[in-house]
Design a protein around this motif. Structure first.
Motif, PDB file in Angstrom:
ATOM      1  N   TYR A  18     -31.050  12.572 -46.727  1.00 56.79           N
ATOM      2  CA  TYR A  18     -30.128  13.728 -46.208  1.00 56.79           C
ATOM      3  C   TYR A  18     -30.483  13.763 -44.639  1.00 56.79           C
ATOM      4  N   VAL A  19     -31.766  13.905 -44.542  1.00 51.69           N
ATOM      5  CA  VAL A  19     -32.149  14.351 -43.101  1.00 51.69           C
ATOM      6  C   VAL A  19     -31.948  13.277 -42.409  1.00 51.69           C
ATOM      7  N   GLN A  20     -32.459  12.021 -42.507  1.00 52.96           N
ATOM      8  CA  GLN A  20     -32.164  10.493 -41.706  1.00 52.96           C
ATOM      9  C   GLN A  20     -30.519  10.600 -41.492  1.00 52.96           C
ATOM     10  N   ARG A  21     -30.013  10.680 -42.519  1.00 54.21           N
ATOM     11  CA  ARG A  21     -28.350  10.682 -42.118  1.00 54.21           C
ATOM     12  C   ARG A  21     -27.610  11.717 -41.342  1.00 54.21           C
ATOM     13  N   SER A  22     -28.118  12.904 -41.602  1.00 53.92           N
ATOM     14  CA  SER A  22     -27.372  14.014 -40.961  1.00 53.92           C
ATOM     15  C   SER A  22     -27.946  14.030 -39.421  1.00 53.92           C
ATOM     16  N   VAL A  23     -29.224  13.940 -39.312  1.00 53.18           N
ATOM     17  CA  VAL A  23     -29.844  14.112 -38.038  1.00 53.18           C
ATOM     18  C   VAL A  23     -29.330  13.127 -37.074  1.00 53.18           C
ATOM     19  N   SER A  24     -29.270  11.781 -37.656  1.00 50.70           N
ATOM     20  CA  SER A  24     -28.644  10.908 -36.937  1.00 50.70           C
ATOM     21  C   SER A  24     -27.258  10.892 -36.486  1.00 50.70           C
ATOM     22  N   THR A  25     -26.357  11.409 -37.372  1.00 49.18           N
ATOM     23  CA  THR A  25     -25.055  11.721 -37.290  1.00 49.18           C
ATOM     24  C   THR A  25     -24.925  12.890 -36.279  1.00 49.18           C
ATOM     25  N   TYR A  26     -25.518  13.837 -36.750  1.00 47.31           N
ATOM     26  CA  TYR A  26     -25.396  15.211 -35.601  1.00 47.31           C
ATOM     27  C   TYR A  26     -25.981  14.790 -34.019  1.00 47.31           C
ATOM     28  N   ALA A  27     -26.748  13.858 -33.999  1.00 47.17           N
ATOM     29  CA  ALA A  27     -27.167  13.484 -32.685  1.00 47.17           C
ATOM     30  C   ALA A  27     -26.403  12.510 -32.004  1.00 47.17           C
ATOM     31  N   MET A  28     -25.559  11.616 -32.723  1.00 50.70           N
ATOM     32  CA  MET A  28     -24.581  10.640 -31.991  1.00 50.70           C
ATOM     33  C   MET A  28     -23.549  11.528 -31.610  1.00 50.70           C
ATOM     34  N   LYS A  29     -23.309  12.831 -32.337  1.00 52.20           N
ATOM     35  CA  LYS A  29     -21.975  13.517 -32.115  1.00 52.20           C
ATOM     36  C   LYS A  29     -22.255  14.394 -30.642  1.00 52.20           C
ATOM     37  N   LYS A  30     -23.565  14.808 -30.631  1.00 55.53           N
ATOM     38  CA  LYS A  30     -24.159  15.247 -29.350  1.00 55.53           C
ATOM     39  C   LYS A  30     -24.504  14.156 -28.051  1.00 55.53           C
ATOM     40  N   ASP A  31     -23.995  12.855 -28.254  1.00 53.46           N
ATOM     41  CA  ASP A  31     -24.337  12.042 -27.235  1.00 53.46           C
ATOM     42  C   ASP A  31     -25.766  11.712 -27.318  1.00 53.46           C
ATOM     43  N   GLU A  32     -26.616  11.956 -28.245  1.00 55.12           N
ATOM     44  CA  GLU A  32     -28.106  11.945 -28.053  1.00 55.12           C
ATOM     45  C   GLU A  32     -28.365  10.913 -29.172  1.00 55.12           C
ATOM     46  N   ALA A  33     -29.584  10.270 -29.287  1.00 53.26           N
ATOM     47  CA  ALA A  33     -30.247   9.466 -30.322  1.00 53.26           C
ATOM     48  C   ALA A  33     -31.326  10.044 -30.827  1.00 53.26           C
ATOM     49  N   GLN A  34     -31.261  10.174 -32.230  1.00 57.73           N
ATOM     50  CA  GLN A  34     -32.532  10.606 -32.894  1.00 57.73           C
ATOM     51  C   GLN A  34     -32.436  10.130 -34.203  1.00 57.73           C
ATOM     52  N   LYS A  35     -33.362   9.408 -34.675  1.00 56.59           N
ATOM     53  CA  LYS A  35     -33.431   8.795 -35.900  1.00 56.59           C
ATOM     54  C   LYS A  35     -34.758   9.072 -36.441  1.00 56.59           C
ATOM     55  N   PRO A  36     -34.727  10.068 -37.656  1.00 59.77           N
ATOM     56  CA  PRO A  36     -36.201  10.475 -38.405  1.00 59.77           C
ATOM     57  C   PRO A  36     -36.570   9.226 -39.052  1.00 59.77           C
TER      58      PRO A  36
END
Length: 180
Positions: free
Chosen positions: A130-148
């Motif tokens: 859940y965290v990996q999917r949600s963080v990556s998706t949220y970061a992309m929508k904010k034009d950032e890159a973060q992958k737990p």
């Protein structure tokens, strides 16, 4: 060709690779057909072709993880599981709209029940997925890159972290600032 991720087989035996954003209920239109991959690779004319696929091939809705999990299995689990906010050398972002770091926000949401399996248990695997999917998706929508990143050392089984009633689809609220 290499693919590491989710995969499913439909009721007709057709295998699909679940690319970003693909919905398992609409695989034939949104996912990448393994037959198509093989056809494209064969069309290259290369004499030697290699394919590595690290993905399930189960039929949607019959995944082993959907079998009832028991407290005895959770009790028997051991080892060390680590969930990191990001991969080495990368940034972990904070977001004023979330009032937390992006990672912490989704860890808390997952523990509150959004990561719960159908049985209401939140295990380490449930939470990390859940965290990996949600963080990556949220970061992309904010034009950032973060992958737990989840790591496990000498782990046998899965760790029970919380119990919660899994949210119903209409109870899941949109993430602040993440417009579709």
């Amino acid at each position: 060709f290499a693919f590491m991720g989710h995969g499913f087989q439909d009721s007709h035996g057709q295998n699909y690779l679940m690319t970003y954003g693909a919905d398992p209920s609409n695989m034939d239109k949104e996912a990448l057909s393994l037959d198509e991959v093989q056809s494209l690779i064969n069309a290259t004319g290369a004499r030697r072709k290699l394919v590595f696929i690290d993905a399930c091939r189960n039929v949607v809705g019959t995944r082993d993880a959907e079998k009832p999990r028991t407290m005895a299995e959770f009790k028997a689990a051991e080892g060390m599981a680590i969930l990191l906010a990001t991969k080495p050398g990368a940034y972990s972002y904070e977001d004023a709209e979330l009032s937390h770091g992006v990672f912490t926000y989704f860890v808390l949401e997952g523990l509150r029940g959004k990561a719960a399996g159908k049985d209401g248990f939140v295990s380490f695997h449930d939470l990390s997925d859940y965290v990996q999917r949600s963080v990556s998706t949220y970061a992309m929508k904010k034009d950032e890159a973060q992958k737990p990143l989840a790591t496990m050392k000498d782990v046998g089984g899965d760790f029970l972290l919380a119990t919660a009633t899994p949210p119903k689809p209409d109870e899941i609220k949109p993430i602040p600032g993440a417009s579709e």
